[in-house]
Write a protein that holds these residues in place. Structure first.
Motif, PDB file in Angstrom:
ATOM      1  N   GLU A   1      -6.771   7.769   3.535  1.00 39.60           N
ATOM      2  CA  GLU A   1      -6.744   9.206   4.255  1.00 39.60           C
ATOM      3  C   GLU A   1      -5.693   9.306   5.317  1.00 39.60           C
ATOM      4  OE1 GLU A   1      -9.362  12.421   6.704  1.00 39.60           O
ATOM      5  OE2 GLU A   1     -10.341  10.881   5.832  1.00 39.60           O
ATOM      6  N   GLN A   2      -5.458   8.314   5.826  1.00 41.63           N
ATOM      7  CA  GLN A   2      -4.471   8.418   6.784  1.00 41.63           C
ATOM      8  C   GLN A   2      -2.955   8.181   6.457  1.00 41.63           C
ATOM      9  OE1 GLN A   2      -5.890   4.689   9.227  1.00 41.63           O
ATOM     10  NE2 GLN A   2      -6.935   6.229  10.803  1.00 41.63           N
ATOM     11  N   LEU A   3      -2.972   7.394   5.324  1.00 43.20           N
ATOM     12  CA  LEU A   3      -1.606   7.034   4.725  1.00 43.20           C
ATOM     13  C   LEU A   3      -1.114   8.325   4.011  1.00 43.20           C
ATOM     14  CD1 LEU A   3      -1.866   3.328   3.359  1.00 43.20           C
ATOM     15  CD2 LEU A   3      -0.254   4.297   5.191  1.00 43.20           C
ATOM     16  N   THR A   4      -2.230   9.135   3.497  1.00 43.10           N
ATOM     17  CA  THR A   4      -1.866  10.435   2.820  1.00 43.10           C
ATOM     18  C   THR A   4      -1.408  11.398   3.633  1.00 43.10           C
ATOM     19  OG1 THR A   4      -3.453   9.970   1.138  1.00 43.10           O
ATOM     20  CG2 THR A   4      -2.594  12.334   1.357  1.00 43.10           C
ATOM     21  N   ALA A   5      -1.934  11.538   4.860  1.00 50.71           N
ATOM     22  CA  ALA A   5      -1.725  12.425   5.946  1.00 50.71           C
ATOM     23  C   ALA A   5      -0.332  12.152   6.487  1.00 50.71           C
ATOM     24  CB  ALA A   5      -2.822  12.537   7.175  1.00 50.71           C
ATOM     25  N   SER A   6       0.052  10.834   6.351  1.00 55.91           N
ATOM     26  CA  SER A   6       1.288  10.608   6.975  1.00 55.91           C
ATOM     27  C   SER A   6       2.587  10.773   6.042  1.00 55.91           C
ATOM     28  CB  SER A   6       1.519   9.073   7.398  1.00 55.91           C
ATOM     29  OG  SER A   6       1.374   8.268   6.328  1.00 55.91           O
ATOM     30  N   GLY A   7       2.122  11.209   4.818  1.00 54.00           N
ATOM     31  CA  GLY A   7       3.249  11.434   3.840  1.00 54.00           C
ATOM     32  C   GLY A   7       3.924  10.208   3.249  1.00 54.00           C
TER      33      GLY A   7
ATOM     34  N   CYS B   1       7.846   7.481 -13.668  1.00 52.89           N
ATOM     35  CA  CYS B   1       8.026   8.730 -12.875  1.00 52.89           C
ATOM     36  C   CYS B   1       6.865   8.935 -12.019  1.00 52.89           C
ATOM     37  CB  CYS B   1       8.284  10.083 -13.850  1.00 52.89           C
ATOM     38  SG  CYS B   1       6.871  10.391 -14.888  1.00 52.89           S
ATOM     39  N   GLY B   2       7.003   9.974 -11.209  1.00 55.22           N
ATOM     40  CA  GLY B   2       5.844  10.321 -10.330  1.00 55.22           C
ATOM     41  C   GLY B   2       6.248  11.280  -9.162  1.00 55.22           C
ATOM     42  N   PHE B   3       5.651  11.149  -8.146  1.00 51.95           N
ATOM     43  CA  PHE B   3       5.724  12.379  -7.197  1.00 51.95           C
ATOM     44  C   PHE B   3       5.037  12.020  -5.742  1.00 51.95           C
ATOM     45  CE2 PHE B   3       1.577  13.451  -8.357  1.00 51.95           C
ATOM     46  CZ  PHE B   3       1.022  14.212  -7.261  1.00 51.95           C
ATOM     47  N   SER B   4       5.615  12.631  -4.859  1.00 47.77           N
ATOM     48  CA  SER B   4       4.877  12.417  -3.469  1.00 47.77           C
ATOM     49  C   SER B   4       3.414  12.929  -3.293  1.00 47.77           C
ATOM     50  CB  SER B   4       5.941  12.736  -2.249  1.00 47.77           C
ATOM     51  OG  SER B   4       7.110  11.874  -2.521  1.00 47.77           O
ATOM     52  N   VAL B   5       2.459  12.259  -2.914  1.00 47.67           N
ATOM     53  CA  VAL B   5       1.243  13.038  -2.864  1.00 47.67           C
ATOM     54  C   VAL B   5       1.459  13.808  -1.713  1.00 47.67           C
ATOM     55  CG1 VAL B   5      -1.187  12.403  -2.320  1.00 47.67           C
ATOM     56  CG2 VAL B   5       0.111  11.043  -4.149  1.00 47.67           C
ATOM     57  N   PRO B   6       0.726  15.329  -1.826  1.00 50.10           N
ATOM     58  CA  PRO B   6       0.732  16.202  -0.689  1.00 50.10           C
ATOM     59  C   PRO B   6      -0.057  15.629   0.572  1.00 50.10           C
ATOM     60  CG  PRO B   6       0.143  17.253  -2.984  1.00 50.10           C
ATOM     61  CD  PRO B   6       0.091  15.760  -3.032  1.00 50.10           C
ATOM     62  N   ARG B   7       0.348  16.069   1.646  1.00 45.30           N
ATOM     63  CA  ARG B   7      -0.215  15.283   2.970  1.00 45.30           C
ATOM     64  C   ARG B   7      -1.703  15.957   3.013  1.00 45.30           C
ATOM     65  NH1 ARG B   7       3.442  14.021   7.604  1.00 45.30           N
ATOM     66  NH2 ARG B   7       5.433  13.585   6.367  1.00 45.30           N
TER      67      ARG B   7
ATOM     68  N   ASN C   1       0.176   1.621  10.539  1.00 47.46           N
ATOM     69  CA  ASN C   1       1.198   1.108  11.756  1.00 47.46           C
ATOM     70  C   ASN C   1       1.885   2.262  12.104  1.00 47.46           C
ATOM     71  OD1 ASN C   1       3.142   1.739   9.885  1.00 47.46           O
ATOM     72  ND2 ASN C   1       3.110  -0.218   9.020  1.00 47.46           N
ATOM     73  N   ASP C   2       2.902   2.164  13.191  1.00 44.08           N
ATOM     74  CA  ASP C   2       3.861   3.292  13.954  1.00 44.08           C
ATOM     75  C   ASP C   2       4.534   4.056  12.774  1.00 44.08           C
ATOM     76  OD1 ASP C   2       2.715   2.560  16.265  1.00 44.08           O
ATOM     77  OD2 ASP C   2       4.466   1.377  16.526  1.00 44.08           O
ATOM     78  N   ARG C   3       4.985   3.534  11.592  1.00 47.04           N
ATOM     79  CA  ARG C   3       5.723   4.136  10.694  1.00 47.04           C
ATOM     80  C   ARG C   3       4.769   5.165   9.950  1.00 47.04           C
ATOM     81  NH1 ARG C   3       8.060   3.761   5.602  1.00 47.04           N
ATOM     82  NH2 ARG C   3       6.818   1.927   4.891  1.00 47.04           N
ATOM     83  N   THR C   4       3.468   4.940   9.887  1.00 44.20           N
ATOM     84  CA  THR C   4       2.545   5.851   9.119  1.00 44.20           C
ATOM     85  C   THR C   4       1.456   6.381  10.039  1.00 44.20           C
ATOM     86  OG1 THR C   4       0.983   3.871   8.739  1.00 44.20           O
ATOM     87  CG2 THR C   4       2.879   4.218   7.030  1.00 44.20           C
ATOM     88  N   GLN C   5       1.932   7.163  11.082  1.00 44.98           N
ATOM     89  CA  GLN C   5       1.074   7.898  12.162  1.00 44.98           C
ATOM     90  C   GLN C   5       0.706   9.231  11.427  1.00 44.98           C
ATOM     91  OE1 GLN C   5      -0.769   6.859  14.796  1.00 44.98           O
ATOM     92  NE2 GLN C   5      -0.028   4.699  14.004  1.00 44.98           N
ATOM     93  N   ARG C   6      -0.648   9.584  11.483  1.00 44.20           N
ATOM     94  CA  ARG C   6      -0.930  10.961  11.229  1.00 44.20           C
ATOM     95  C   ARG C   6      -0.410  11.689  12.130  1.00 44.20           C
ATOM     96  NH1 ARG C   6      -5.779  13.030   9.394  1.00 44.20           N
ATOM     97  NH2 ARG C   6      -6.740  10.945   9.356  1.00 44.20           N
ATOM     98  N   PRO C   7       0.326  12.879  11.383  1.00 39.63           N
ATOM     99  CA  PRO C   7       1.150  14.007  11.986  1.00 39.63           C
ATOM    100  C   PRO C   7       0.288  14.620  13.011  1.00 39.63           C
ATOM    101  CG  PRO C   7       0.746  14.579   9.947  1.00 39.63           C
ATOM    102  CD  PRO C   7       0.350  13.383  10.088  1.00 39.63           C
ATOM    103  N   GLY C   8       0.908  14.615  14.387  1.00 38.78           N
ATOM    104  CA  GLY C   8       0.216  15.258  15.558  1.00 38.78           C
ATOM    105  C   GLY C   8      -0.190  16.655  15.526  1.00 38.78           C
TER     106      GLY C   8
ATOM    107  N   LEU D   1     -13.733   9.015   0.930  1.00 36.74           N
ATOM    108  CA  LEU D   1     -12.375   8.327   0.667  1.00 36.74           C
ATOM    109  C   LEU D   1     -12.239   7.344   1.726  1.00 36.74           C
ATOM    110  CD1 LEU D   1      -9.612   8.668  -0.873  1.00 36.74           C
ATOM    111  CD2 LEU D   1      -9.063  10.106   0.954  1.00 36.74           C
ATOM    112  N   PRO D   2     -11.782   5.959   1.631  1.00 39.91           N
ATOM    113  CA  PRO D   2     -11.458   5.052   2.760  1.00 39.91           C
ATOM    114  C   PRO D   2     -10.444   5.729   3.647  1.00 39.91           C
ATOM    115  CG  PRO D   2     -11.383   4.100   0.541  1.00 39.91           C
ATOM    116  CD  PRO D   2     -11.302   5.438   0.130  1.00 39.91           C
TER     117      PRO D   2
END
Length: 199
Positions: free
Chosen positions: A94-100, A71-77, A192-199, A89-90
Motif C-alpha cells: 500500500e505504501q509503495l503504491t501510494a508513493s508512485g 510492456c506495462g504501466f505505472s500503477v495508479p497511486r 525508505n525516504d525515496r518511497t514515502q507516502r505523499p504528504g 493488502l500488505p
C-alpha cells in the motif's frame, strides 16, 4: 544475447508494430493446435486496451528480427489496481503504491529461439529500472504453471490473489522487489525516504 538490442516504443509505435507483436505472441505461446488464431485476436484486443493506459510503456528486443517484448504501466497511486485483492493488502504494498513506485508488467514475450530466461529477465529489469520502480507487479492465471515457474525462478514471489469483476477466476499476484535487501527487510520491501507516502 549481446547481439540483442533493447528499444523503447511509445504507444503509437506499439500500435504500429501490433501485427509483428501478435506474431511474436503466437510464436512464443504454447497455444494448443487450432487455438492460435483466437489467441492472436485476444492478444491484439489486450494490446489495444493496454496502450490506452496512463503511463503505458513498452520495450522490445531486436536481433535480426523481433526477439522479445515487455510492456506495462505505472500503477495508479490511488490503490485502484489492487481492488479485488483477497484479504487485507500488505502495508508495504500500500505504501509503495501510494508513493508512485509500483510498475505493473502486463506482457512478457520472448521468441522461443532466443535465450528466453536471460532475455525476459533483462527486459523486465530494464523497464522497471527506467521507471525508477521499487516494486514490479504482475498477474498470472492459475492455469499458467510454466509462466509462474519462470517468474519465480527470476525472483518474483506470490503475495496473494486478485478477483477482478470482469473475470470468473482469481489470478495470482506476483511481485518483484527492487529495493535494497537488509536484515530488517530481507524481502527488499523497505519503506525508505525515496518511497514515502505523499504528504
Amino acid at each position: 544475447m549481446d547481439a540483442v538490442r533493447l528499444r523503447r516504443l511509445n504507444r503509437w509505435q506499439a500500435e504500429g508494430a501490433r501485427e509483428d507483436l501478435a506474431d511474436l505472441y503466437v510464436e512464443s505461446s504454447d497455444a494448443e493446435a487450432g487455438e492460435e488464431f483466437n489467441d492472436r485476436q485476444k492478444f491484439l484486443l489486450r494490446l489495444a486496451d493496454n496502450v490506452k493506459l496512463p503511463g503505458f510503456d513498452m520495450l522490445v528486443a531486436e536481433a535480426e528480427a523481433l526477439a522479445g517484448c515487455v510492456c506495462g504501466f505505472s500503477v495508479p497511486r490511488d490503490g485502484s489496481w489492487w481492488q479485488g485483492f483477497d484479504g487485507p493488502l500488505p502495508q508495504n504494498l500500500e505504501q509503495l503504491t501510494a508513493s508512485g513506485h509500483v510498475f505493473a508488467i502486463l506482457e512478457t514475450l520472448v521468441h522461443p529461439h532466443q535465450h528466453a530466461h536471460g532475455l525476459a529477465r533483462r527486459m523486465q529489469e530494464s523497464l522497471l529500472t527506467d521507471h525508477q520502480a521499487s516494486l514490479g507487479v504482475t498477474l498470472v492465471d492459475e492455469s499458467a504453471r510454466r509462466t509462474l515457474a519462470a517468474l519465480q525462478g527470476w525472483g518474483w514471489r506470490e503475495v496473494g490473489r486478485i478477483q477482478r469483476e470482469d473475470d470468473a477466476t482469481p489470478v495470482r499476484v506476483l511481485v518483484l522487489p527492487l529495493g535494497e535487501r537488509t536484515e530488517d527487510h530481507p524481502d527488499g520491501l523497505a519503506h525508505n525516504d525515496r518511497t514515502q507516502r505523499p504528504g
